[in-house]
Write a protein that holds these residues in place. Structure first.
Motif, PDB file in Angstrom:
ATOM      1  N   MET A  66      -3.209 -22.725  12.418  1.00  0.00           N
ATOM      2  CA  MET A  66      -4.626 -22.755  12.071  1.00  0.00           C
ATOM      3  C   MET A  66      -5.448 -22.148  13.205  1.00  0.00           C
ATOM      4  O   MET A  66      -5.347 -22.566  14.346  1.00  0.00           O
ATOM      5  N   LYS A  67      -6.246 -21.188  12.865  1.00  0.00           N
ATOM      6  CA  LYS A  67      -7.116 -20.544  13.840  1.00  0.00           C
ATOM      7  C   LYS A  67      -8.528 -20.635  13.281  1.00  0.00           C
ATOM      8  O   LYS A  67      -8.816 -20.116  12.202  1.00  0.00           O
ATOM      9  N   ARG A  68      -9.397 -21.303  13.982  1.00  0.00           N
ATOM     10  CA  ARG A  68     -10.756 -21.517  13.507  1.00  0.00           C
ATOM     11  C   ARG A  68     -11.582 -20.246  13.690  1.00  0.00           C
ATOM     12  O   ARG A  68     -11.600 -19.656  14.753  1.00  0.00           O
ATOM     13  N   ASN A  69     -12.257 -19.856  12.643  1.00  0.00           N
ATOM     14  CA  ASN A  69     -13.180 -18.733  12.715  1.00  0.00           C
ATOM     15  C   ASN A  69     -14.527 -19.281  13.164  1.00  0.00           C
ATOM     16  O   ASN A  69     -15.089 -20.149  12.493  1.00  0.00           O
ATOM     17  N   PRO A  70     -15.066 -18.804  14.288  1.00  0.00           N
ATOM     18  CA  PRO A  70     -16.340 -19.351  14.764  1.00  0.00           C
ATOM     19  C   PRO A  70     -17.491 -19.160  13.774  1.00  0.00           C
ATOM     20  O   PRO A  70     -18.456 -19.900  13.797  1.00  0.00           O
ATOM     21  N   ARG A  71     -17.373 -18.206  12.885  1.00  0.00           N
ATOM     22  CA  ARG A  71     -18.402 -17.979  11.870  1.00  0.00           C
ATOM     23  C   ARG A  71     -18.019 -18.591  10.523  1.00  0.00           C
ATOM     24  O   ARG A  71     -18.619 -18.295   9.496  1.00  0.00           O
ATOM     25  N   GLY A  72     -17.008 -19.464  10.517  1.00  0.00           N
ATOM     26  CA  GLY A  72     -16.472 -19.992   9.273  1.00  0.00           C
ATOM     27  C   GLY A  72     -17.498 -20.615   8.344  1.00  0.00           C
ATOM     28  O   GLY A  72     -17.522 -20.345   7.146  1.00  0.00           O
ATOM     29  N   GLU A  73     -18.361 -21.456   8.898  1.00  0.00           N
ATOM     30  CA  GLU A  73     -19.343 -22.137   8.052  1.00  0.00           C
ATOM     31  C   GLU A  73     -20.327 -21.141   7.431  1.00  0.00           C
ATOM     32  O   GLU A  73     -20.620 -21.203   6.238  1.00  0.00           O
ATOM     33  N   ALA A  74     -20.811 -20.193   8.231  1.00  0.00           N
ATOM     34  CA  ALA A  74     -21.741 -19.185   7.711  1.00  0.00           C
ATOM     35  C   ALA A  74     -21.059 -18.292   6.687  1.00  0.00           C
ATOM     36  O   ALA A  74     -21.659 -17.937   5.661  1.00  0.00           O
ATOM     37  N   LEU A  75     -19.798 -17.935   6.934  1.00  0.00           N
ATOM     38  CA  LEU A  75     -19.058 -17.112   5.975  1.00  0.00           C
ATOM     39  C   LEU A  75     -18.895 -17.838   4.650  1.00  0.00           C
ATOM     40  O   LEU A  75     -19.038 -17.246   3.580  1.00  0.00           O
ATOM     41  N   TRP A  76     -18.586 -19.144   4.715  1.00  0.00           N
ATOM     42  CA  TRP A  76     -18.424 -19.898   3.472  1.00  0.00           C
ATOM     43  C   TRP A  76     -19.734 -19.957   2.697  1.00  0.00           C
ATOM     44  O   TRP A  76     -19.758 -19.780   1.478  1.00  0.00           O
ATOM     45  N   LYS A  77     -20.836 -20.205   3.400  1.00  0.00           N
ATOM     46  CA  LYS A  77     -22.136 -20.272   2.716  1.00  0.00           C
ATOM     47  C   LYS A  77     -22.439 -18.948   2.013  1.00  0.00           C
ATOM     48  O   LYS A  77     -22.947 -18.936   0.900  1.00  0.00           O
ATOM     49  N   GLU A  78     -22.095 -17.851   2.660  1.00  0.00           N
ATOM     50  CA  GLU A  78     -22.311 -16.545   2.042  1.00  0.00           C
ATOM     51  C   GLU A  78     -21.366 -16.338   0.860  1.00  0.00           C
ATOM     52  O   GLU A  78     -21.749 -15.825  -0.180  1.00  0.00           O
ATOM     53  N   TYR A  79     -20.110 -16.779   1.017  1.00  0.00           N
ATOM     54  CA  TYR A  79     -19.110 -16.614  -0.047  1.00  0.00           C
ATOM     55  C   TYR A  79     -19.454 -17.486  -1.255  1.00  0.00           C
ATOM     56  O   TYR A  79     -19.360 -17.051  -2.398  1.00  0.00           O
ATOM     57  N   ALA A  80     -19.831 -18.727  -1.002  1.00  0.00           N
ATOM     58  CA  ALA A  80     -20.127 -19.676  -2.082  1.00  0.00           C
ATOM     59  C   ALA A  80     -21.609 -19.609  -2.440  1.00  0.00           C
ATOM     60  O   ALA A  80     -22.263 -20.621  -2.609  1.00  0.00           O
ATOM     61  N   SER A  81     -22.110 -18.423  -2.569  1.00  0.00           N
ATOM     62  CA  SER A  81     -23.530 -18.220  -2.852  1.00  0.00           C
ATOM     63  C   SER A  81     -23.815 -18.479  -4.328  1.00  0.00           C
ATOM     64  O   SER A  81     -22.974 -18.967  -5.069  1.00  0.00           O
ATOM     65  N   GLU A  82     -25.005 -18.096  -4.740  1.00  0.00           N
ATOM     66  CA  GLU A  82     -25.410 -18.298  -6.130  1.00  0.00           C
ATOM     67  C   GLU A  82     -24.502 -17.573  -7.120  1.00  0.00           C
ATOM     68  O   GLU A  82     -24.431 -17.946  -8.291  1.00  0.00           O
ATOM     69  N   SER A  83     -23.794 -16.542  -6.664  1.00  0.00           N
ATOM     70  CA  SER A  83     -22.909 -15.818  -7.579  1.00  0.00           C
ATOM     71  C   SER A  83     -21.622 -16.588  -7.877  1.00  0.00           C
ATOM     72  O   SER A  83     -20.873 -16.200  -8.757  1.00  0.00           O
ATOM     73  N   ARG A  84     -21.369 -17.659  -7.140  1.00  0.00           N
ATOM     74  CA  ARG A  84     -20.182 -18.494  -7.371  1.00  0.00           C
ATOM     75  C   ARG A  84     -20.586 -19.975  -7.431  1.00  0.00           C
ATOM     76  O   ARG A  84     -20.179 -20.772  -6.597  1.00  0.00           O
ATOM     77  N   PRO A  85     -21.372 -20.353  -8.428  1.00  0.00           N
ATOM     78  CA  PRO A  85     -21.897 -21.729  -8.472  1.00  0.00           C
ATOM     79  C   PRO A  85     -20.815 -22.786  -8.686  1.00  0.00           C
ATOM     80  O   PRO A  85     -21.078 -23.973  -8.482  1.00  0.00           O
ATOM     81  N   TRP A  86     -19.634 -22.407  -9.081  1.00  0.00           N
ATOM     82  CA  TRP A  86     -18.564 -23.371  -9.332  1.00  0.00           C
ATOM     83  C   TRP A  86     -17.893 -23.834  -8.040  1.00  0.00           C
ATOM     84  O   TRP A  86     -17.126 -24.785  -8.063  1.00  0.00           O
ATOM     85  N   LEU A  87     -18.176 -23.179  -6.917  1.00  0.00           N
ATOM     86  CA  LEU A  87     -17.541 -23.535  -5.647  1.00  0.00           C
ATOM     87  C   LEU A  87     -18.317 -24.646  -4.946  1.00  0.00           C
ATOM     88  O   LEU A  87     -19.529 -24.758  -5.082  1.00  0.00           O
ATOM     89  N   GLY A  88     -17.578 -25.438  -4.155  1.00  0.00           N
ATOM     90  CA  GLY A  88     -18.227 -26.434  -3.320  1.00  0.00           C
ATOM     91  C   GLY A  88     -19.066 -25.748  -2.257  1.00  0.00           C
ATOM     92  O   GLY A  88     -18.791 -24.619  -1.856  1.00  0.00           O
ATOM     93  N   ASP A  89     -20.099 -26.443  -1.761  1.00  0.00           N
ATOM     94  CA  ASP A  89     -20.988 -25.803  -0.796  1.00  0.00           C
ATOM     95  C   ASP A  89     -20.421 -25.762   0.625  1.00  0.00           C
ATOM     96  O   ASP A  89     -21.000 -25.124   1.497  1.00  0.00           O
ATOM     97  N   THR A  90     -19.286 -26.409   0.856  1.00  0.00           N
ATOM     98  CA  THR A  90     -18.559 -26.300   2.124  1.00  0.00           C
ATOM     99  C   THR A  90     -17.077 -26.163   1.783  1.00  0.00           C
ATOM    100  O   THR A  90     -16.647 -26.542   0.681  1.00  0.00           O
ATOM    101  N   PRO A  91     -16.271 -25.664   2.705  1.00  0.00           N
ATOM    102  CA  PRO A  91     -14.827 -25.578   2.421  1.00  0.00           C
ATOM    103  C   PRO A  91     -14.203 -26.932   2.096  1.00  0.00           C
ATOM    104  O   PRO A  91     -13.393 -27.038   1.185  1.00  0.00           O
ATOM    105  N   SER A  92     -14.599 -27.975   2.827  1.00  0.00           N
ATOM    106  CA  SER A  92     -14.006 -29.287   2.552  1.00  0.00           C
ATOM    107  C   SER A  92     -14.423 -29.819   1.183  1.00  0.00           C
ATOM    108  O   SER A  92     -13.630 -30.451   0.485  1.00  0.00           O
ATOM    109  N   ARG A  93     -15.633 -29.544   0.773  1.00  0.00           N
ATOM    110  CA  ARG A  93     -16.059 -29.964  -0.566  1.00  0.00           C
ATOM    111  C   ARG A  93     -15.356 -29.150  -1.646  1.00  0.00           C
ATOM    112  O   ARG A  93     -15.098 -29.656  -2.735  1.00  0.00           O
ATOM    113  N   GLU A  94     -15.031 -27.907  -1.349  1.00  0.00           N
ATOM    114  CA  GLU A  94     -14.249 -27.109  -2.303  1.00  0.00           C
ATOM    115  C   GLU A  94     -12.856 -27.710  -2.476  1.00  0.00           C
ATOM    116  O   GLU A  94     -12.331 -27.782  -3.587  1.00  0.00           O
ATOM    117  N   VAL A  95     -12.248 -28.166  -1.380  1.00  0.00           N
ATOM    118  CA  VAL A  95     -10.945 -28.826  -1.473  1.00  0.00           C
ATOM    119  C   VAL A  95     -11.083 -30.114  -2.283  1.00  0.00           C
ATOM    120  O   VAL A  95     -10.251 -30.413  -3.146  1.00  0.00           O
TER     121      VAL A  95
END
Length: 141
Positions: A66-95
């Motif tokens: 496991m290698k933590r991406n320092p921008r991980g949280e910001a990347l997830w917020k961008e990835y799980a944007s309005e275009s993907r409303p079915w995703l959790g708003d954080t990686p842990s919530r997606e899990v």
């Protein structure tokens, strides 16, 4: 050299939400892929200088892959944007969402393999989901 160019490509890809949050994988997964590829590569090698002896030993510490991406949280917020409303708003919530969507299969397998009642397996899964919902990136477990 060509390895520097490939590395530069991977570094650039880390900044893309679709790659970092969905495609990338982890070091443990890619190591398994390479372990399967080495014998195929060696079978095709023209001479000994092209053969690969193997991969470096696996580190003894847990979580080496496991290698933590320092921008991980910001990347997830961008990835799980309005275009993907079915995703959790954080990686842990997606899990947590994934676990709940597959709750019946997970609890049945847990009950069978751990010799638990269905109710106990369901309660254990709910505890895990509860922890995931409140977990923030960068925190310990």
């Amino acid at each position: 050299n060509r390895y520097d160019e490939v590395n530069a490509w991977y570094v650039a890809m880390e900044g893309l939400p679709e790659y970092a949050c969905c495609v990338k994988g982890d070091a443990r997964h890619w190591r398994r892929c390479l372990e399967r590829a080495i014998p195929m590569h060696n079978a095709r090698a023209v001479g000994d200088e092209e053969r690969v002896d193997g991969l470096p030993p696996v580190p003894d510490r847990f979580g080496w892959w496991m290698k933590r991406n320092p921008r991980g949280e910001a990347l997830w917020k961008e990835y799980a944007s309005e275009s993907r409303p079915w995703l959790g708003d954080t990686p842990s919530r997606e899990v947590a969402l994934y676990l709940m969507r597959n709750r019946e299969e997970i609890t049945a397998a847990a009950a069978s393999n751990a010799e638990l009642s269905s109710d106990d397996a369901d309660e254990a899964l709910r505890e895990v989901v509860h922890l995931l919902i409140d977990w923030k990136m960068g925190e310990g477990v």
